[in-house]
Write an enzyme that holds these catalytic residues in place. Structure first.
Site, short mmCIF file in Angstrom:
data_model
loop_
_atom_site.label_atom_id
_atom_site.label_comp_id
_atom_site.label_asym_id
_atom_site.label_seq_id
_atom_site.Cartn_x
_atom_site.Cartn_y
_atom_site.Cartn_z
N ARG A 244 0.86 -1.18 0.00
CA ARG A 244 0.00 0.00 0.00
C ARG A 244 0.90 1.23 0.00
NH1 ARG A 244 -3.48 -2.88 -1.47
NH2 ARG A 244 -5.50 -3.30 -0.52
N GLU A 273 -3.39 7.57 -4.31
CA GLU A 273 -3.88 7.06 -5.59
C GLU A 273 -5.39 7.26 -5.75
OE1 GLU A 273 -2.42 2.95 -4.76
OE2 GLU A 273 -4.50 2.35 -5.13
N HIS A 291 -1.85 0.30 -9.72
CA HIS A 291 -2.44 -0.66 -8.75
C HIS A 291 -3.06 -1.85 -9.49
CE1 HIS A 291 -4.27 -1.05 -4.48
NE2 HIS A 291 -4.03 -2.23 -5.00
C1 8YV Z 1 -7.05 -5.09 -5.74
C2 8YV Z 1 -5.34 -5.25 -3.81
O1 8YV Z 1 -6.90 -4.88 -7.09
O2 8YV Z 1 -6.38 -7.20 -3.03
C3 8YV Z 1 -5.81 -6.15 -2.74
O3 8YV Z 1 -5.59 -5.83 -1.56
O4 8YV Z 1 -4.67 -4.32 -3.55
C4 8YV Z 1 -5.70 -5.52 -5.24
O5 8YV Z 1 -5.67 -6.88 -5.49
C5 8YV Z 1 -7.72 -3.88 -5.22
O6 8YV Z 1 -7.49 -3.66 -3.92
C6 8YV Z 1 -9.21 -3.97 -5.56
O7 8YV Z 1 -10.04 -3.92 -4.49
#
Ligand code: 8YV
Length: 333
Positions: A244, A273, A291
């Site tokens: 993150r 973001e 992302h």
């Molecule tokens: C997602 C991610 O694309 O799963 C997670 O925590 O960061 C990614 O796989 C995104 O968060 C969609 O909700």
């Protein structure tokens, strides 16, 4: 008199695969945001106010002020493994179950982490821009010379399933020596299967040629990679963030990349973001992606189905399949 039981009302906050919505419609009164506009806090509250279920993504902030308006809500199914967008204390105080999507995205995300590591170390983004922009005029001994990946030391911060996936790719595919730091140490069999050596944070920073961040973002890990941490890394090191944005102090990273404190970085996640710091955009030695580490079609479909499975299981049996763990030491992929 119609005695048919009323179906629970469900908000699907972002567009998802139509076939997953088709699985849910026989069981729920579905309000689905297939237009995929990102809902403001007010729009979210308006649409969630009478719903018992929510299927949301990591871009949707589910916090105490929202929950205070949504008394009917019973379950929040996050289509993500990370859950920093959920206020777990507020959810639990209101008895709302929170679920996430562990496991189904680990390999796809680890693949991408490795792709970013290679791109940063071997300067593929910079090199591609050079060719496309007609700036490649001759061969020179040090032209686009980067850092080797094979045989180097791979550092992993956050040894959950994704971290272990990146570590295995490095050790088995590229003969890398793997070191890691995590709140919890793997057991001996887990370490031996990679193989990986547990080290303290200082050793991780000092010895990694390539450091990959897969740690969950929390108060404890906020800006864990700051100016001091970057200063302890090798000047030839690369840093990859697939966790993150808040794990890295972006201002400090920009300084470090400008001043040669580390050689390169690759970022799939950002502090604000989808806004990206303009200084990052103008730096040659950073690879920037939107992302997308889990973005293979098959994996995104598995994530959506698992979020749906959680909703169905909760309303049919009273138990969700993959509830968010109460305290998570690392990105629990
Ligand atoms: C997602 C991610 O694309 O799963 C997670 O925590 O960061 C990614 O796989 C995104 O968060 C969609 O909700």
């Amino acid at each position: 008199m119609n005695t048919a039981p009323t179906r629970p009302r469900l908000l699907i906050a972002r567009a998802i695969f139509p076939e997953v919505i088709d699985r849910l419609t026989p069981f729920f009164d579905v309000d689905s945001n297939q237009a995929d506009d990102v809902l403001s806090a007010t729009q979210m509250a308006t649409r969630l106010v009478d719903k018992q279920g929510l299927l949301c993504t990591a871009s949707d902030v589910i916090d105490a002020p929202l929950l205070a308006q949504c008394h009917a809500l019973r379950i929040c199914a996050n289509m993500a493994v990370g859950f920093g967008n959920l206020d777990l204390a507020a959810l639990s105080a209101r008895g709302v179950v929170a679920t996430h999507t562990p496991g189904v995205l680990s390999d796809t995300t680890a693949d991408f982490g490795f792709a970013l590591l290679m791109a940063a170390a071997r300067r593929t983004g910079e090199a591609e821009r050079c060719v496309r922009e007609g700036r490649w005029h001759k061969w020179s001994y040090d032209f686009m010379a980067g850092q080797d990946v094979h045989g180097s030391t791979l550092g992993i911060l956050g040894m959950g399933r994704i971290g272990q996936g990146v570590a295995r790719r490095g050790a088995h595919g590229f003969g890398m020596r793997v070191i890691y730091h995590n709140r919890n140490r793997l057991d001996a069999a887990g370490e031996a299967s990679i193989p990986a050596r547990f080290v303290d944070m200082d050793t991780l920073l000092r010895e990694s040629d390539h450091l990959v961040l897969t740690v969950a973002h929390s108060a404890a890990t906020h800006h864990v990679i700051d100016a001091q941490a970057l200063a302890r890394m090798k000047r030839t090191a690369t840093l990859v963030n697939i966790a993150r944005g808040g794990v890295v102090d972006e201002d400090a990273l920009i300084e470090a990349l400008c001043n040669g404190v580390i050689a390169a970085a690759a970022l799939d996640v950002f502090e604000n973001e989808p806004a990206v710091h303009p200084a990052l955009v103008s730096l040659p030695n950073v690879v920037l992606t939107p992302h997308m580490a889990s973005a293979s079609r098959a994996t995104r479909l598995r994530m959506a189905h698992l979020a749906a499975d959680n909703l169905l299981a909760y309303f049919q049996t009273g138990r969700a399949l993959t509830p968010v763990p109460p305290l998570s030491p690392s990105l629990p992929a």
